[in-house]
Design an enzyme around this catalytic site. Structure first.
Site, PDB file in Angstrom:
ATOM      1  N   ASP A   1      -6.555  -7.212   6.872  1.00 26.27           N
ATOM      2  CA  ASP A   1      -5.919  -6.161   6.086  1.00 26.27           C
ATOM      3  C   ASP A   1      -6.946  -5.652   5.076  1.00 26.27           C
ATOM      4  O   ASP A   1      -7.965  -6.293   4.830  1.00 26.27           O
ATOM      5  CB  ASP A   1      -4.672  -6.721   5.398  1.00 26.27           C
ATOM      6  CG  ASP A   1      -3.733  -5.626   4.932  1.00 26.27           C
ATOM      7  OD1 ASP A   1      -4.049  -4.450   5.170  1.00 26.27           O
ATOM      8  OD2 ASP A   1      -2.699  -5.950   4.333  1.00 26.27           O
TER       9      ASP A   1
ATOM     10  N   ASP B   1      -5.405   2.493   3.452  1.00 28.95           N
ATOM     11  CA  ASP B   1      -4.469   3.622   3.425  1.00 28.95           C
ATOM     12  C   ASP B   1      -3.767   3.713   2.073  1.00 28.95           C
ATOM     13  O   ASP B   1      -3.977   2.882   1.196  1.00 28.95           O
ATOM     14  CB  ASP B   1      -3.448   3.494   4.556  1.00 28.95           C
ATOM     15  CG  ASP B   1      -2.655   2.195   4.493  1.00 28.95           C
ATOM     16  OD1 ASP B   1      -3.282   1.131   4.318  1.00 28.95           O
ATOM     17  OD2 ASP B   1      -1.420   2.236   4.620  1.00 28.95           O
TER      18      ASP B   1
ATOM     19  N   GLY C   1       4.608   0.561   4.540  1.00 32.35           N
ATOM     20  CA  GLY C   1       5.531   0.962   3.491  1.00 32.35           C
ATOM     21  C   GLY C   1       6.969   0.540   3.700  1.00 32.35           C
ATOM     22  O   GLY C   1       7.885   1.192   3.185  1.00 32.35           O
TER      23      GLY C   1
END
EC number: 2.4.2.48
Length: 632
Positions: A86, A121, A186
């Site tokens: 990540d 992101d 999200g």
């Protein structure tokens, strides 16, 4: 992605990484390189195929960074399998910013040998405004383009907040880049607040707007409670730190929820702690040791659910499993209702038939994808014929138990339609033996069909409730012929049946009255009429279907180098497909056509038409007769 098994959008598939193959659906446990109470190597015994660790944590720690840069991330965490990294997006959201930019983070992930890299992101939450979400999508897309040439497998997160149209836009943008791995981001706040119905919208608007050839990952979706729903909607992978986080709070994960250690009296037999501790002994362990042991239990619960889901996909019983899971929590039931609202959209990805029987539970079963498919067909059946229609109660005509008196005394002497009850709707009697009408196991709680609903298709004055009457006239048609024509209309496209089965075809039946063969001038048209009620075509039958149907209907167009082998009976592989009818239904008969437009084989599609055009590995059409075999 190479697909191995499927059930609608749910799939067992696999893809390769530099450090091994990942088979989905699966979970990537989160590894904190600073604290590894359960090593990745130990995790293998639970069914772990890969792990995820945070490159940002490694990058900002001098010791970890130096070791990772020198020996690689696999050496750092002691794991020789696939490792995803990540980027620090969540840390950026929590702390406001991170001290590294997107390109630096991606380059670092490459340097340490990550198998799946993730861009930095922009994280959005359910409370983010529409403008904030639009800005995040634009910036995330820009960052993906910034590293488009980075090489390797890059994860391009799909954002969009709670706005379905923005999820669609983000999905399309990420799909247009070199991102070969697509996480849905999200969503953690929604998972934590049990807003699963909103996740249904988010997942479908992401999944259905990207290539089926790319893995879909639900970021942060690490609790097994929602796994079945997510997989049913097309999610392939999850990551989970919950196995550790819950353990630290003395919480035990179960497939259907979470329980506090203080409130349990039994350790389940499937738990790795079952033969090791009593509940009392577990509670008395030192806090740190207890957390490690509970982490093992939680990891087992997570992968036990994954194993069950994989089995359900193989059995093709995900519909049943979802219905069962829906009753385990009110929030899941709400999500189930939302899934049912998408039935018409999901119907095109549903198989023609399944290994598993169709289960009718309750009124929710009337919203199933098969119900949507049959309602659509029944409307065509009625509007195209527009004539007197007889409707039956369950006691007068059950699927598989033909009302022979009606067939003899009314049906074959008139041009009437006949509708029988099934799962709370009315369906053509001619389809009584097809899946899932005859293959239904029912609770007996079906509502009586609303006969007035069919008045939208025909005049209510033309509806007759059968009461045992007889028509005094000669026989003008054959129920058996009309049955196979209606099945052909349903299986191959409305209007095909009459052209495919001419008046002079010969129909052969078994001793039990089942249709088993159809011949046209001595040539066998169908190899068999299976127990699911549908046709398997011979090459002669396929040739006739090719002639009476319009291109591209039911067709898969392949390269000539493949066609040569398909004509001999070998399967069609995805990589040789040039194009395909987007409306092909998985498991339906499929016409294989070469670059010259010539029919070379007939077989069964393994996936839907959209999928046929998007996978690159694996078998696309299983051939049961090729042109060269037919000529022998």
């Amino acid at each position: 992605m190479e697909i191995r098994e499927r059930d609608g959008l749910a799939r067992i598939a696999r893809f390769d990484t530099p450090h091994g193959t990942i088979e989905t659906p699966t979970v990537l446990p989160v590894i904190n390189p600073n604290i590894m109470d359960i090593t990745p190597e130990e995790m293998k015994k639970y069914g772990v195929h890969g792990v995820i660790t945070n490159s940002y944590i490694i990058l900002r720690n001098d010791r970890l960074r130096e070791e990772a840069e020198k020996y690689g991330v696999h050496s750092l965490i002691g794991y020789d399998g696939p490792v995803m990294t990540d980027s620090g997006t969540f840390q950026s959201y929590v702390y406001g910013s991170v001290e590294f930019n997107n390109r630096q983070v991606v380059e670092f992930q490459k340097t340490i040998g990550s198998d799946i890299l993730t861009i930095l992101d922009i994280f959005t939450t359910p409370s983010s405004s529409r403008q904030e979400v639009e800005n995040a999508i634009t910036e995330t897309y820009r960052r993906m383009l910034e590293v488009n040439d980075a090489g390797g497998m890059i994860a391009g997160p799909i954002q969009g907040g709670i706005y379905p149209d923005l999820r669609k836009r983000s999905a399309e943008l990420m799909n247009s880049t070199n991102a070969s791995y697509l996480p849905i981001g999200g969503v953690v706040p929604l998972l934590e607040s049990y807003e699963y119905d909103k996740l249904v919208d988010i997942i479908l608007n992401s999944k259905l707007n990207v290539s089926f050839g790319k893995p879909i990952h639900l970021f942060g979706g690490g609790h097994p409670m929602f796994f079945a729903f997510a997989v049913y909607l097309g999610v392939d992978l999850f990551d989970s730190a919950s196995y550790v986080k819950y353990a630290k709070d003395d919480r035990l994960i179960y497939p259907d929820g979470t329980r506090d250690l203080a409130r349990i009296i039994e350790i389940p037999e499937w738990s790795p702690l079952f033969d090791k501790y009593t509940v009392k002994e577990l509670k008395e362990l030192p806090k740190e040791q207890r957390s490690v042991e509970l982490s093992r239990h939680n990891l087992k619960a997570i992968f036990m659910e994954i194993s069950e889901i994989r089995e359900r996909i193989y059995e093709e019983s995900m519909d049943q499993y979802l219905a069962q899971k829906a009753k385990s929590h009110p929030s899941l039931l709400k999500a189930y209702v939302k899934v049912m609202q998408y039935s018409k959209m999901l119907e095109k990805y549903q198989d023609l038939f399944k290994k598993a029987a169709y289960f009718f539970y309750d009124s929710f079963s009337t919203k199933n994808t098969y119900v949507a498919r049959l309602e659509k067909f029944t409307s065509k059946y009625l509007t195209s014929k527009k004539k007197e229609t007889y409707v039956f109660s369950r006691k007068d005509w059950l699927p598989g138990y033909t009302n022979l008196n009606f067939v003899r005394d009314v049906y074959e002497r008139t041009e009437c339609n006949a509708l029988i009850p099934w799962s709370g709707i009315m369906v053509p009697a001619e389809l009584e033996n097809t899946y899932p009408i005859e293959q239904t196991v029912s609770s007996g709680l079906e509502p009586d069909p609303d006969v007035s609903a069919i008045s939208e298709s025909i005049s209510p004055f033309d509806i007759r409730v059968y009461k045992g009457e007889s028509v005094d006239s000669d026989k003008i048609r054959s129920f058996d012929l009309e049955k196979i024509r209606t099945i052909a209309d349903y299986q191959f496209g409305y209007g095909i049946g009459k052209d495919f089965f001419k008046d002079d075809v010969r129909i052969f039946k078994s001793k039990t009255g089942r249709i088993r063969g159809v011949f046209d001038k001595g040539n066998k048209l169908i190899a068999t009429l299976r127990n699911d009620g549908f046709f398997t075509l011979t090459f002669h039958g396929a040739t006739l279907l090719y002639n009476v149907s319009k291109s591209p209907n039911l067709r898969v167009f392949v390269k000539n180098e493949s066609a040569e082998y398909n004509a001999k009976g070998y399967s069609v592989f995805f990589k040789f497909i040039l194009d395909a009818d987007p409306d092909i239904i998985a498991k339906n008969e499929t016409l294989v056509v070469n670059e010259n437009g010539e029919l070379v084989a007939v077989g069964k599609a393994t996936v839907s038409g959209k999928e046929l055009r998007e996978y690159s590995d694996g078998i696309a059409v299983k051939i049961h007769e090729g042109r060269d075999q037919s000529a022998k």
